[in-house]
Design a protein around this motif. Sequence first.
Motif, mmCIF file in Angstrom:
data_model
loop_
_atom_site.group_PDB
_atom_site.id
_atom_site.type_symbol
_atom_site.label_atom_id
_atom_site.label_comp_id
_atom_site.label_asym_id
_atom_site.label_seq_id
_atom_site.Cartn_x
_atom_site.Cartn_y
_atom_site.Cartn_z
ATOM 1 N N ASN A 14 0.819 -1.218 0.000
ATOM 2 C CA ASN A 14 0.000 0.000 0.000
ATOM 3 C C ASN A 14 0.854 1.270 0.000
ATOM 4 O OD1 ASN A 14 -2.450 -1.699 0.497
ATOM 5 N ND2 ASN A 14 -1.474 -1.984 2.497
ATOM 6 N N ASP A 15 1.930 1.236 -0.764
ATOM 7 C CA ASP A 15 2.874 2.353 -0.869
ATOM 8 C C ASP A 15 3.547 2.702 0.451
ATOM 9 O OD1 ASP A 15 2.415 2.628 -3.569
ATOM 10 O OD2 ASP A 15 0.951 4.259 -3.349
ATOM 11 N N CYS A 16 3.678 1.745 1.336
ATOM 12 C CA CYS A 16 4.305 2.005 2.635
ATOM 13 C C CYS A 16 5.817 2.149 2.467
ATOM 14 C CB CYS A 16 3.994 0.879 3.612
ATOM 15 S SG CYS A 16 4.714 1.122 5.249
ATOM 16 N N ARG A 17 6.317 3.364 2.645
ATOM 17 C CA ARG A 17 7.752 3.664 2.536
ATOM 18 C C ARG A 17 8.358 4.083 3.875
ATOM 19 N NH1 ARG A 17 5.127 6.026 -1.843
ATOM 20 N NH2 ARG A 17 5.607 5.080 -3.869
ATOM 21 N N TRP A 18 7.523 4.242 4.850
ATOM 22 C CA TRP A 18 7.971 4.592 6.209
ATOM 23 C C TRP A 18 7.127 3.789 7.192
ATOM 24 C CZ3 TRP A 18 6.190 6.240 10.877
ATOM 25 C CH2 TRP A 18 7.145 6.743 11.777
ATOM 26 N N PRO A 19 7.714 3.237 8.225
ATOM 27 C CA PRO A 19 9.066 3.447 8.744
ATOM 28 C C PRO A 19 10.133 2.708 7.935
ATOM 29 C CG PRO A 19 7.928 1.818 10.059
ATOM 30 C CD PRO A 19 6.911 2.349 9.096
ATOM 31 N N THR A 20 11.346 3.183 8.082
ATOM 32 C CA THR A 20 12.493 2.567 7.439
ATOM 33 C C THR A 20 13.139 1.547 8.380
ATOM 34 O OG1 THR A 20 13.743 4.519 8.166
ATOM 35 C CG2 THR A 20 12.990 4.458 5.870
ATOM 36 N N ALA A 21 13.979 0.699 7.817
ATOM 37 C CA ALA A 21 14.511 -0.436 8.561
ATOM 38 C C ALA A 21 15.329 -0.038 9.790
ATOM 39 C CB ALA A 21 15.360 -1.302 7.635
ATOM 40 N N ASP A 22 15.866 1.183 9.796
ATOM 41 C CA ASP A 22 16.662 1.609 10.948
ATOM 42 C C ASP A 22 15.809 1.850 12.188
ATOM 43 O OD1 ASP A 22 15.791 3.805 9.194
ATOM 44 O OD2 ASP A 22 16.634 5.107 10.743
ATOM 45 N N LEU A 23 14.504 2.024 12.001
ATOM 46 C CA LEU A 23 13.593 2.236 13.132
ATOM 47 C C LEU A 23 13.073 0.873 13.592
ATOM 48 C CD1 LEU A 23 11.697 5.347 11.708
ATOM 49 C CD2 LEU A 23 13.533 5.326 13.406
ATOM 50 N N THR A 24 13.945 0.115 14.209
ATOM 51 C CA THR A 24 13.665 -1.290 14.487
ATOM 52 C C THR A 24 12.443 -1.508 15.374
ATOM 53 O OG1 THR A 24 15.274 -1.211 16.302
ATOM 54 C CG2 THR A 24 16.058 -1.995 14.158
#
Length: 276
Positions: A14-24
Amino acid sequence: MIDAHQHFWRIGENDCRWPTADLTAIYRDFNPVDLEPLTKAAGITGSVLVQSQESDADTDFLLRLANESDLVKAVVGWVDLKSITAVPRIRNLAQHPKMRGLRPMLQSLPEDSWILSPDIEIAIAEMQQCNLSLDALVHVRHLQYLRIFARRHPKLAIVIDHAAKPAIAAKGFESWAKAIAALAELPQVYCKLSGLLTEASMEQGVDHLRPYIVHLYHLFGAERLMWGSDWPVLNLAPNHGNYDEWLTLAKQILPVASATELDEIFGTTAKNFYRF
């Protein structure tokens, strides 16, 4: 009680681009099944589901979830307000029984004064025609422009998300307090008591949060202040990042005068603003 601000997402969908992997702490899927045990334990009977992506697909996804969840009472979505398709898109979204508002993600736009663009005025007019409110995701630097916008649109209901994210860790109380006070003078502007914990540092606790919460209470009153968890972003907070803990903390700090005011801040205000 009502949680006036929470999110769902599915990583990579669903166009989810956030959160990014660094935000574990929050880099995983969050769905109604994850929130419902927390709200049940806390005595929360309804929530306002807010968009987290600048995407039509995300908004459509949230509305599908809302159809399936008794917990979700209202949805705040996203529309490209400058698009030539904004008006028909708003009109279509407003037909959904749980659609209540839109949130342009002002905090991440390159122009702090974006909200004053004449290119969005047609879409704003359609929002008012369709009885949709505006969630303002802003930082303190945006408040001067939001005030001009709010004065232009006195009939548009506006709520400031996360109290404009004051720089608690940087001890930025004075500049924030003055800027948000100017907006609180406008009767159609509300505020969410949410997102404060993620703006504080590991070393800051209740005593550091207290002046911000007390200031909001005195500015907006119980009738224009609503509590929200900002879950699951709440999980990023260095302290008190537990759902029930934040709810209890907010109740303890608020200098409310009566049980009626507590009912307003933790329920009635959100119901009135989002019309459910």
